[in-house]
Design a protein around this motif. Structure first.
Motif, PDB file in Angstrom:
ATOM      1  N   SER A 300       0.812  -1.224   0.000  1.00  0.00           N
ATOM      2  CA  SER A 300       0.000   0.000   0.000  1.00  0.00           C
ATOM      3  C   SER A 300       0.843   1.270   0.000  1.00  0.00           C
ATOM      4  O   SER A 300       0.308   2.363  -0.230  1.00  0.00           O
ATOM      5  CB  SER A 300      -0.937   0.008   1.221  1.00  0.00           C
ATOM      6  N   VAL A 301       2.150   1.159   0.277  1.00  0.00           N
ATOM      7  CA  VAL A 301       3.001   2.365   0.283  1.00  0.00           C
ATOM      8  C   VAL A 301       4.072   2.320  -0.802  1.00  0.00           C
ATOM      9  O   VAL A 301       4.966   3.172  -0.817  1.00  0.00           O
ATOM     10  CB  VAL A 301       3.660   2.597   1.669  1.00  0.00           C
ATOM     11  N   VAL A 302       3.973   1.367  -1.710  1.00  0.00           N
ATOM     12  CA  VAL A 302       4.922   1.345  -2.825  1.00  0.00           C
ATOM     13  C   VAL A 302       4.827   2.646  -3.626  1.00  0.00           C
ATOM     14  O   VAL A 302       5.814   3.111  -4.198  1.00  0.00           O
ATOM     15  CB  VAL A 302       4.691   0.110  -3.717  1.00  0.00           C
ATOM     16  N   ALA A 303       3.662   3.279  -3.626  1.00  0.00           N
ATOM     17  CA  ALA A 303       3.508   4.565  -4.311  1.00  0.00           C
ATOM     18  C   ALA A 303       4.454   5.624  -3.751  1.00  0.00           C
ATOM     19  O   ALA A 303       4.817   6.573  -4.456  1.00  0.00           O
ATOM     20  CB  ALA A 303       2.061   5.054  -4.205  1.00  0.00           C
ATOM     21  N   LEU A 304       4.871   5.482  -2.493  1.00  0.00           N
ATOM     22  CA  LEU A 304       5.838   6.407  -1.895  1.00  0.00           C
ATOM     23  C   LEU A 304       7.268   5.911  -2.081  1.00  0.00           C
ATOM     24  O   LEU A 304       8.195   6.712  -2.216  1.00  0.00           O
ATOM     25  CB  LEU A 304       5.557   6.596  -0.395  1.00  0.00           C
ATOM     26  N   LEU A 403      -0.966   3.466  -6.811  1.00  0.00           N
ATOM     27  CA  LEU A 403      -1.837   4.502  -6.261  1.00  0.00           C
ATOM     28  C   LEU A 403      -3.200   3.940  -5.889  1.00  0.00           C
ATOM     29  O   LEU A 403      -3.810   4.383  -4.906  1.00  0.00           O
ATOM     30  CB  LEU A 403      -1.983   5.647  -7.264  1.00  0.00           C
ATOM     31  N   ASP A 404      -3.691   2.972  -6.629  1.00  0.00           N
ATOM     32  CA  ASP A 404      -4.948   2.318  -6.261  1.00  0.00           C
ATOM     33  C   ASP A 404      -4.853   1.705  -4.864  1.00  0.00           C
ATOM     34  O   ASP A 404      -5.750   1.874  -4.028  1.00  0.00           O
ATOM     35  CB  ASP A 404      -5.292   1.228  -7.281  1.00  0.00           C
ATOM     36  N   LEU A 405      -3.760   0.974  -4.619  1.00  0.00           N
ATOM     37  CA  LEU A 405      -3.570   0.361  -3.303  1.00  0.00           C
ATOM     38  C   LEU A 405      -3.403   1.420  -2.225  1.00  0.00           C
ATOM     39  O   LEU A 405      -3.924   1.289  -1.111  1.00  0.00           O
ATOM     40  CB  LEU A 405      -2.355  -0.564  -3.326  1.00  0.00           C
ATOM     41  N   PHE A 406      -2.646   2.470  -2.533  1.00  0.00           N
ATOM     42  CA  PHE A 406      -2.427   3.550  -1.559  1.00  0.00           C
ATOM     43  C   PHE A 406      -3.753   4.230  -1.203  1.00  0.00           C
ATOM     44  O   PHE A 406      -4.020   4.504  -0.028  1.00  0.00           O
ATOM     45  CB  PHE A 406      -1.439   4.561  -2.132  1.00  0.00           C
ATOM     46  N   ASN A 407      -4.588   4.487  -2.198  1.00  0.00           N
ATOM     47  CA  ASN A 407      -5.858   5.176  -1.947  1.00  0.00           C
ATOM     48  C   ASN A 407      -6.801   4.363  -1.070  1.00  0.00           C
ATOM     49  O   ASN A 407      -7.629   4.930  -0.346  1.00  0.00           O
ATOM     50  CB  ASN A 407      -6.544   5.505  -3.276  1.00  0.00           C
ATOM     51  N   GLU A 408      -6.670   3.054  -1.122  1.00  0.00           N
ATOM     52  CA  GLU A 408      -7.550   2.180  -0.335  1.00  0.00           C
ATOM     53  C   GLU A 408      -7.052   1.969   1.092  1.00  0.00           C
ATOM     54  O   GLU A 408      -7.795   1.465   1.936  1.00  0.00           O
ATOM     55  CB  GLU A 408      -7.666   0.820  -1.026  1.00  0.00           C
ATOM     56  N   ALA A 409      -5.831   2.367   1.393  1.00  0.00           N
ATOM     57  CA  ALA A 409      -5.186   2.028   2.667  1.00  0.00           C
ATOM     58  C   ALA A 409      -5.519   3.058   3.745  1.00  0.00           C
ATOM     59  O   ALA A 409      -4.666   3.855   4.163  1.00  0.00           O
ATOM     60  CB  ALA A 409      -3.680   1.921   2.463  1.00  0.00           C
ATOM     61  N   LYS A 410      -6.756   3.057   4.209  1.00  0.00           N
ATOM     62  CA  LYS A 410      -7.220   4.082   5.146  1.00  0.00           C
ATOM     63  C   LYS A 410      -6.489   4.025   6.490  1.00  0.00           C
ATOM     64  O   LYS A 410      -6.250   5.061   7.121  1.00  0.00           O
ATOM     65  CB  LYS A 410      -8.731   3.950   5.358  1.00  0.00           C
ATOM     66  N   GLU A 411      -6.146   2.827   6.944  1.00  0.00           N
ATOM     67  CA  GLU A 411      -5.404   2.730   8.205  1.00  0.00           C
ATOM     68  C   GLU A 411      -4.029   3.375   8.062  1.00  0.00           C
ATOM     69  O   GLU A 411      -3.555   4.075   8.966  1.00  0.00           O
ATOM     70  CB  GLU A 411      -5.260   1.263   8.621  1.00  0.00           C
ATOM     71  N   MET A 412      -3.392   3.189   6.909  1.00  0.00           N
ATOM     72  CA  MET A 412      -2.103   3.826   6.651  1.00  0.00           C
ATOM     73  C   MET A 412      -2.257   5.344   6.569  1.00  0.00           C
ATOM     74  O   MET A 412      -1.389   6.097   7.040  1.00  0.00           O
ATOM     75  CB  MET A 412      -1.506   3.274   5.351  1.00  0.00           C
ATOM     76  N   HIS A 413      -3.347   5.813   5.992  1.00  0.00           N
ATOM     77  CA  HIS A 413      -3.584   7.258   5.903  1.00  0.00           C
ATOM     78  C   HIS A 413      -3.621   7.894   7.290  1.00  0.00           C
ATOM     79  O   HIS A 413      -3.135   9.009   7.479  1.00  0.00           O
ATOM     80  CB  HIS A 413      -4.903   7.545   5.184  1.00  0.00           C
ATOM     81  N   GLU A 414      -4.201   7.196   8.255  1.00  0.00           N
ATOM     82  CA  GLU A 414      -4.278   7.735   9.614  1.00  0.00           C
ATOM     83  C   GLU A 414      -2.898   7.863  10.241  1.00  0.00           C
ATOM     84  O   GLU A 414      -2.667   8.747  11.071  1.00  0.00           O
ATOM     85  CB  GLU A 414      -5.177   6.853  10.488  1.00  0.00           C
ATOM     86  N   PRO A 418      -4.286  11.826   6.823  1.00  0.00           N
ATOM     87  CA  PRO A 418      -5.225  11.716   5.705  1.00  0.00           C
ATOM     88  C   PRO A 418      -5.075  12.826   4.666  1.00  0.00           C
ATOM     89  O   PRO A 418      -5.219  12.578   3.472  1.00  0.00           O
ATOM     90  CB  PRO A 418      -6.595  11.773   6.398  1.00  0.00           C
ATOM     91  N   GLU A 419      -4.802  14.055   5.107  1.00  0.00           N
ATOM     92  CA  GLU A 419      -4.671  15.161   4.159  1.00  0.00           C
ATOM     93  C   GLU A 419      -3.432  14.985   3.290  1.00  0.00           C
ATOM     94  O   GLU A 419      -3.454  15.248   2.087  1.00  0.00           O
ATOM     95  CB  GLU A 419      -4.604  16.499   4.910  1.00  0.00           C
ATOM     96  N   PHE A 420      -2.344  14.518   3.900  1.00  0.00           N
ATOM     97  CA  PHE A 420      -1.151  14.228   3.100  1.00  0.00           C
ATOM     98  C   PHE A 420      -1.466  13.156   2.056  1.00  0.00           C
ATOM     99  O   PHE A 420      -1.109  13.294   0.881  1.00  0.00           O
ATOM    100  CB  PHE A 420       0.003  13.749   3.983  1.00  0.00           C
ATOM    101  N   ALA A 421      -2.127  12.083   2.476  1.00  0.00           N
ATOM    102  CA  ALA A 421      -2.421  10.978   1.566  1.00  0.00           C
ATOM    103  C   ALA A 421      -3.270  11.453   0.393  1.00  0.00           C
ATOM    104  O   ALA A 421      -3.039  11.070  -0.762  1.00  0.00           O
ATOM    105  CB  ALA A 421      -3.129   9.855   2.315  1.00  0.00           C
ATOM    106  N   ARG A 422      -4.250  12.293   0.671  1.00  0.00           N
ATOM    107  CA  ARG A 422      -5.138  12.789  -0.387  1.00  0.00           C
ATOM    108  C   ARG A 422      -4.363  13.625  -1.409  1.00  0.00           C
ATOM    109  O   ARG A 422      -4.485  13.416  -2.623  1.00  0.00           O
ATOM    110  CB  ARG A 422      -6.257  13.629   0.241  1.00  0.00           C
ATOM    111  N   VAL A 423      -3.551  14.562  -0.918  1.00  0.00           N
ATOM    112  CA  VAL A 423      -2.832  15.456  -1.824  1.00  0.00           C
ATOM    113  C   VAL A 423      -1.727  14.712  -2.565  1.00  0.00           C
ATOM    114  O   VAL A 423      -1.510  14.927  -3.763  1.00  0.00           O
ATOM    115  CB  VAL A 423      -2.276  16.669  -1.049  1.00  0.00           C
ATOM    116  N   TYR A 424      -1.032  13.804  -1.873  1.00  0.00           N
ATOM    117  CA  TYR A 424       0.014  13.037  -2.545  1.00  0.00           C
ATOM    118  C   TYR A 424      -0.573  12.278  -3.731  1.00  0.00           C
ATOM    119  O   TYR A 424       0.005  12.264  -4.828  1.00  0.00           O
ATOM    120  CB  TYR A 424       0.668  12.060  -1.564  1.00  0.00           C
TER     121      TYR A 424
END
Length: 451
Positions: A300-304, A403-414, A418-424
């Motif tokens: 879920s964080v390979v996008a980073l 990015l699909d996996l990253f967008n679904e990873a709500k626990e990781m966003h916390e 969440p705002e960083f995850a959305r803008v990234y």
């Protein structure tokens, strides 16, 4: 000398004993890890407590375009307040005049940390560890290429010319003779690092033509990310002095290995005891939970960790870039490796991250996976024996899938914010759309007359 002289790190003070300070570069890393900010006269910096910069720097793609944010209700570019972190002050020894660089932290106008700032993302993850009584320790490895000057993007990148008049040799991993080919560049890297107060643990030749690895000593994640941020510029400047380029692209040369930023992790308690080692030196639940967290959350964080289309060219089977999430002991074919060490130095190595990632975000993402593993007591799969290149692929193989996996990873966003995850995500999608507008030589060669 200025009133802030005594607050400078020792290396910066030593630099200014021989140089008159003329300018201070006030810098902050954007999402790609590019240094943004302002250069101000030394006399003005002495009077500054902060300066302003628009938050739009975090909406900028690697091409200089902008991600559009519909939730903002208009792109008004409000100012952030940037405050200097004085213990990050370091020389810019390649400049003619006395120049210091100082990293700044970003706050909004109410004094809250700006969640989009990569350094703040990493600090947030470290604080989550600290809240549990844990202190994360990391040791990053930096791989990069020294290449010939490439002033025409249409031309292929080639290895730099060595002192023998031949291009830097490939497939000469750990060869000291190969390192000697570009010894003057390495000498300047050592020299600049010493002046800037950075300790290099070792430099080796990697498998690619002109590919070098620099290891840094273990320490605080934010401090090490600061150093990598500085090192990228330091290395580029050393290369330019000798008529070549240093590149941190994940895969700059076709047919050669890619460049990784392997990250070693350990966690200590308030007494400094390694939580991965038990009273008798055995492996603890925390050790296995950290590995389990990496296995569960790394996709879920390979996008980073692999932020560009070029990043995925590094993930090639049998090219020193694991595309699996198996774990093994002293096994470089696994995505998660346990190096040989004494129990007190037991650590877990993440071999997935590319050197093209933002160091703050790469380290933050890797630590976040381990944190969730420890918090949720995630158990890993069984240890892998043998050549893990034969194992199943376990990570996304392109920007869109990542990015699909990253967008679904709500626990990781916390964990990251969440705002960083959305803008990234919106910035990276903009970047990917930009890429899709470019027609490549491969397409012209194979599609122009054949389809």
């Amino acid at each position: 000398m200025t009133s802030y002289f005594d607050r400078l790190p020792q290396a910066a003070q030593a630099y200014l004993q021989d140089k008159k300070l003329d300018e201070v570069e006030c810098v902050i890393a954007d999402l790609p890890g590019i240094a943004r900010g302002k250069a101000v006269p030394a006399a003005k910096f002495e009077r500054l407590t902060h300066f302003h910069l628009p938050n739009s720097i975090f909406y900028q793609t690697i091409t200089g375009d902008w991600g559009e944010d519909e939730e903002l209700g208009g792109f008004t570019e409000p100012d952030m307040i940037l405050k200097p972190v004085m213990d990050t002050a370091t020389a810019a020894p390649w400049t003619q005049d006395g120049t210091l660089q100082v990293i700044h932290d970003a706050y909004d106008q109410k004094g809250n940390p700006v969640p989009l700032a990569p350094r703040n993302v990493l600090k947030r993850v470290v604080e989550l560890y600290n809240a549990e009584g844990w202190t994360p320790i990391v040791a990053p490895e930096m791989e990069f290429y020294l290449v010939g000057r490439n002033t025409d993007p249409a031309q292929s990148i080639v290895p730099m010319m060595g002192r023998t008049g031949r291009p830097a040799a490939a497939r000469q991993a750990y060869s000291l003779t190969a390192v000697d080919e570009y010894g003057p560049v390495i000498d300047d890297i050592y020299s600049f690092a010493e002046i800037q107060g950075f300790e290099i643990d070792g430099i080796t030749q990697e498998g690619g033509a002109g590919q070098v690895e620099i290891n840094l000593r273990h320490g605080d994640p934010v401090k090490l990310a600061d150093e990598i941020f500085y090192f990228k510029r330091l290395i580029r400047e050393a290369a330019l002095k000798h008529d070549c380029f240093a590149t941190f692209m994940a895969k700059p040369i076709e047919g050669e290995p890619g460049s990784a930023m392997h990250i070693h992790h350990s966690i200590v308690d308030s007494t400094g005891r390694n939580l991965f080692a038990g009273p008798q030196g055995g492996e603890t639940d925390a050790f296995f939970h950290f590995i389990g967290g990496l296995q569960e959350h790394l996709p879920s964080v390979v996008a980073l960790l692999a932020p560009y289309v070029n990043s995925y060219r590094r993930y090639v089977k049998d090219h020193a870039a694991p595309i699996n999430l198996e774990w093994g002991r002293d096994n470089r074919t696994t995505g998660i490796r346990i190096p040989i060490s004494e129990p007190s130095a037991r650590r877990v190595e993440n071999r997935i991250a590319g050197m093209d990632c933002n160091p703050y975000l790469g380290i933050a993402a890797s630590l976040a996976c381990g944190y969730l593993g420890m918090k949720n007591e995630v158990w890993p799969d069984k240890r892998y024996h043998g050549d893990a290149y034969e194992a199943e692929d376990a990570i996304p193989r392109g920007v869109y899938a990542a990015l699909d996996l990253f967008n679904e990873a709500k626990e990781m966003h916390e964990v990251l914010h969440p705002e960083f995850a959305r803008v990234y995500s919106l910035v990276k999608m903009t970047e990917y759309d930009e890429f899709l507008q470019v027609i490549s030589p491969w397409e012209r060669e194979h599609l122009l007359l054949n389809v």
